[in-house]
Design a protein around this motif. Structure first.
Motif, PDB file in Angstrom:
ATOM      1  N   LYS A   1       0.842  -1.183   0.000  1.00 22.72           N
ATOM      2  CA  LYS A   1       0.000   0.000   0.000  1.00 22.72           C
ATOM      3  C   LYS A   1       0.881   1.239   0.000  1.00 22.72           C
ATOM      4  CE  LYS A   1      -1.700   3.452   2.685  1.00 22.72           C
ATOM      5  NZ  LYS A   1      -1.115   4.200   3.812  1.00 22.72           N
ATOM      6  N   GLY A   4      -0.662   8.550   0.606  1.00 22.43           N
ATOM      7  CA  GLY A   4      -0.748   9.769  -0.194  1.00 22.43           C
ATOM      8  C   GLY A   4       0.585  10.475  -0.340  1.00 22.43           C
ATOM      9  N   SER A   5       1.390  10.467   0.746  1.00 17.74           N
ATOM     10  CA  SER A   5       2.672  11.163   0.691  1.00 17.74           C
ATOM     11  C   SER A   5       3.618  10.500  -0.317  1.00 17.74           C
ATOM     12  CB  SER A   5       3.311  11.177   2.082  1.00 17.74           C
ATOM     13  OG  SER A   5       3.336   9.865   2.614  1.00 17.74           O
ATOM     14  N   ASN A 190      -6.974   8.161   6.869  1.00 19.92           N
ATOM     15  CA  ASN A 190      -5.885   7.180   6.863  1.00 19.92           C
ATOM     16  C   ASN A 190      -6.377   5.742   6.690  1.00 19.92           C
ATOM     17  OD1 ASN A 190      -3.431   8.665   7.047  1.00 19.92           O
ATOM     18  ND2 ASN A 190      -4.079   9.284   9.079  1.00 19.92           N
ATOM     19  N   TRP A 211       3.964   1.350   2.475  1.00 17.70           N
ATOM     20  CA  TRP A 211       5.033   2.269   2.055  1.00 17.70           C
ATOM     21  C   TRP A 211       4.592   3.688   2.393  1.00 17.70           C
ATOM     22  CZ3 TRP A 211       9.608   0.385   0.340  1.00 17.70           C
ATOM     23  CH2 TRP A 211       9.630  -0.920  -0.153  1.00 17.70           C
ATOM     24  N   GLY A 216       9.778   3.776   9.035  1.00 21.86           N
ATOM     25  CA  GLY A 216       9.343   2.850  10.069  1.00 21.86           C
ATOM     26  C   GLY A 216       8.546   3.557  11.142  1.00 21.86           C
ATOM     27  N   ILE A 217       8.228   2.801  12.163  1.00 21.57           N
ATOM     28  CA  ILE A 217       7.482   3.353  13.289  1.00 21.57           C
ATOM     29  C   ILE A 217       8.479   3.731  14.375  1.00 21.57           C
ATOM     30  CG2 ILE A 217       5.756   2.814  15.062  1.00 21.57           C
ATOM     31  CD1 ILE A 217       4.409   1.040  12.967  1.00 21.57           C
ATOM     32  N   ASP A 221       6.393  10.653  17.040  1.00 24.33           N
ATOM     33  CA  ASP A 221       6.440  11.201  15.685  1.00 24.33           C
ATOM     34  C   ASP A 221       7.807  11.827  15.438  1.00 24.33           C
ATOM     35  OD1 ASP A 221       6.178  12.614  13.341  1.00 24.33           O
ATOM     36  OD2 ASP A 221       4.156  13.352  13.797  1.00 24.33           O
ATOM     37  N   PRO A 222       8.619  11.274  14.527  1.00 24.55           N
ATOM     38  CA  PRO A 222       9.985  11.794  14.335  1.00 24.55           C
ATOM     39  C   PRO A 222      10.012  13.230  13.822  1.00 24.55           C
ATOM     40  CG  PRO A 222       9.437  10.148  12.661  1.00 24.55           C
ATOM     41  CD  PRO A 222       8.320  10.145  13.645  1.00 24.55           C
ATOM     42  N   ARG A 223       8.884  13.713  13.273  1.00 17.80           N
ATOM     43  CA  ARG A 223       8.858  15.119  12.830  1.00 17.80           C
ATOM     44  C   ARG A 223       8.659  16.072  14.007  1.00 17.80           C
ATOM     45  NH1 ARG A 223       8.820  14.287   7.594  1.00 17.80           N
ATOM     46  NH2 ARG A 223       7.623  12.472   6.954  1.00 17.80           N
ATOM     47  N   ASN A 247      -1.772   6.949  16.176  1.00 22.72           N
ATOM     48  CA  ASN A 247      -0.552   7.008  15.379  1.00 22.72           C
ATOM     49  C   ASN A 247      -0.943   6.929  13.896  1.00 22.72           C
ATOM     50  OD1 ASN A 247       1.645   6.090  13.832  1.00 22.72           O
ATOM     51  ND2 ASN A 247       2.655   5.350  15.667  1.00 22.72           N
ATOM     52  N   PRO A 248      -0.661   7.994  13.100  1.00 22.19           N
ATOM     53  CA  PRO A 248      -1.162   8.008  11.728  1.00 22.19           C
ATOM     54  C   PRO A 248      -0.525   6.960  10.824  1.00 22.19           C
ATOM     55  CG  PRO A 248       0.232   9.915  12.123  1.00 22.19           C
ATOM     56  CD  PRO A 248       0.105   9.192  13.428  1.00 22.19           C
ATOM     57  N   VAL A 249       0.619   6.405  11.220  1.00 21.82           N
ATOM     58  CA  VAL A 249       1.237   5.388  10.372  1.00 21.82           C
ATOM     59  C   VAL A 249       0.397   4.113  10.384  1.00 21.82           C
ATOM     60  CG1 VAL A 249       3.408   4.244   9.788  1.00 21.82           C
ATOM     61  CG2 VAL A 249       3.430   6.313  11.117  1.00 21.82           C
TER      62      VAL A 249
HETATM   63  P1  ADP Z   1       0.834   8.146   4.357  1.00 17.77           P
HETATM   64  O1  ADP Z   1       0.677   9.317   3.423  1.00 17.77           O
HETATM   65  O2  ADP Z   1       1.877   7.187   3.890  1.00 17.77           O
HETATM   66  O3  ADP Z   1      -0.452   7.475   4.716  1.00 17.77           O
HETATM   67  P2  ADP Z   1       0.792   9.533   6.911  1.00 17.77           P
HETATM   68  O4  ADP Z   1       1.094  10.989   6.718  1.00 17.77           O
HETATM   69  O5  ADP Z   1      -0.618   9.136   7.086  1.00 17.77           O
HETATM   70  O6  ADP Z   1       1.476   8.748   5.690  1.00 17.77           O
HETATM   71  O7  ADP Z   1       1.641   8.945   8.140  1.00 17.77           O
HETATM   72  C1  ADP Z   1       3.034   9.119   8.152  1.00 17.77           C
HETATM   73  C2  ADP Z   1       3.391  10.226   9.123  1.00 17.77           C
HETATM   74  O8  ADP Z   1       3.073   9.808  10.437  1.00 17.77           O
HETATM   75  C3  ADP Z   1       4.867  10.525   9.173  1.00 17.77           C
HETATM   76  O9  ADP Z   1       5.242  11.499   8.239  1.00 17.77           O
HETATM   77  C4  ADP Z   1       5.088  11.000  10.623  1.00 17.77           C
HETATM   78  O10 ADP Z   1       5.250  12.396  10.705  1.00 17.77           O
HETATM   79  C5  ADP Z   1       3.796  10.634  11.340  1.00 17.77           C
HETATM   80  N1  ADP Z   1       4.005   9.879  12.590  1.00 17.77           N
HETATM   81  C6  ADP Z   1       3.319  10.118  13.757  1.00 17.77           C
HETATM   82  N2  ADP Z   1       3.689   9.308  14.732  1.00 17.77           N
HETATM   83  C7  ADP Z   1       4.650   8.500  14.211  1.00 17.77           C
HETATM   84  C8  ADP Z   1       5.465   7.461  14.749  1.00 17.77           C
HETATM   85  N3  ADP Z   1       5.356   7.061  16.016  1.00 17.77           N
HETATM   86  N4  ADP Z   1       6.347   6.838  13.924  1.00 17.77           N
HETATM   87  C9  ADP Z   1       6.470   7.231  12.628  1.00 17.77           C
HETATM   88  N5  ADP Z   1       5.728   8.212  12.061  1.00 17.77           N
HETATM   89  C10 ADP Z   1       4.840   8.863  12.834  1.00 17.77           C
END
Ligand code: ADP
Ligand code: ASP
Ligand code: MG
Length: 296
Positions: A1, A4-5, A190, A211, A216-217, A221-223, A247-249
């Motif tokens: 999968k 969007g990013s 999501n 993807w 990774g997780i 949130d690393p940002r 957690n959006p991931v």
């Molecule tokens: P996608 O477009 O692939 O669905 P999302 O924007 O929905 O991606 O999710 C990815 C984002 O989740 C990352 O850019 C990151 O900033 C955020 N994030 C929040 N918490 C975490 C975490 N614990 N580990 C990794 N990413 C995280």
């Protein structure tokens, strides 16, 4: 999968095509989210229609323009012209819904993001990589209602089997489905992560890779927390809890379809695909003091 990013620009889509070239085989399935922030743009358009805003026309033009530009920069002129024709008639339909009865058609409007994304990726793959087809998940995926989003597995599986084309790479729209009344529904923000694991359970897939734009997780949130640590191996239970806490991931329902846990789940970055991501599976508690932080 691919989230969007990972599909936000023509350059991102080319990277995705490279990943598919290296990692996929015919008969695999690729689930896609809407390109970049298209879902946000569709939500905004819906709101402009509800508010009867003067900005509605320019917002819709901008949406069409952005999509058409991606199509034209990735496909040869004749395929691009065909897809732009489809886009224009979709935009006409979208306009008609939003100007007549927006409240009745919110999910129909939102579904265009994933539809456009799947149609474009499938056309690019067919042109450059391998035979491909796309499937609108509303043609097979049935849920009980858009509150608890429980999949009606037998019907969904039988309908999906009718749509499968052997010897081709199938691209499936994430996020969208139908309810028992046949109305368009979404799986929530999501929700394409959940679509991916639903597809795995319907087809008995051995592996799901999500993807995304992080490798990774992490423990946070690393940002937001620059010294967050990457969790290389995550036990199912912890992953489930992280999803539940927002957690959006990992969308909250992502792990639900993988009840037997024989499907391997993996989170990796489409921007840095040599880097190993996070594996989610039957791992013991390695570090008891490990603390993960979410917004909640
Ligand atoms: P996608 O477009 O692939 O669905 P999302 O924007 O929905 O991606 O999710 C990815 C984002 O989740 C990352 O850019 C990151 O900033 C955020 N994030 C929040 N918490 C975490 C975490 N614990 N580990 C990794 N990413 C995280
Ligand atoms: N496109 C939808 C969203 O933005 C679903 C997803 O990306 O998973 O929420
Ligand atoms: Mg996401």
């Amino acid at each position: 999968k691919f989230g969007g990013s990972s599909l936000a620009t023509p350059q991102c889509i080319e990277r995705v095509v490279d990943i598919i070239r290296q990692h996929c085989q015919l008969n695999d399935l690729v689930v896609v989210s809407a390109n970049g922030d298209t879902t946000d743009a569709l939500f905004a358009l819906y709101q402009l229609a509800i508010d009867n805003s003067e900005q509605f026309e320019s917002a819709i033009e901008q949406l069409l323009h952005g999509q058409a530009q991606m199509v034209e920069s990735l496909l040869n002129p004749s395929s691009a012209a065909r897809l732009v024709d489809y886009l224009q008639s979709d935009i006409e339909q979208l306009k008609q819904w939003l100007l007549s009865a927006p409240e009745l058609h919110q999910a129909d409007v939102l579904s265009y993001g994933e539809l456009w994304s799947a149609r474009l990726l499938s056309a690019v793959l067919s042109e450059h990589v391998c035979p491909s087809y796309y499937v609108d998940a509303r043609d097979f995926l049935v849920i009980n209602n858009d509150h608890d989003c429980k999949v009606v597995a037998d019907t969904s599986k039988a309908q999906f089997n009718q749509l499968t084309q052997k010897g081709k790479l199938g691209i499936v729209t994430g996020y969208i489905c139908k309810n028992l009344e046949g109305e368009t529904c979404t799986l929530g923000r999501n929700g394409s992560d959940y679509s991916a694991t639903i597809m795995a359970s319907l087809t008995g897939a051995l592996n799901v890779t999500l993807w995304t734009d992080v490798d990774g997780i992490y423990s946070a949130d690393p940002r937001v927390v620059p010294n967050a640590r990457k969790l290389h191996r995550l036990p199912n239970g912890v992953a489930k809890e992280l999803g539940r806490l927002g957690n959006p991931v990992l969308h909250a329902k992502t792990l639900q379809p993988l009840t037997d846990h024989s499907t391997h789940l993996h989170v990796a970055s489409s921007f840095d695909y040599q880097n190993s991501g996070t594996e989610i599976g039957k791992f013991g508690q390695i570090a008891k003091q490990e603390l993960s932080v979410t917004y909640l």
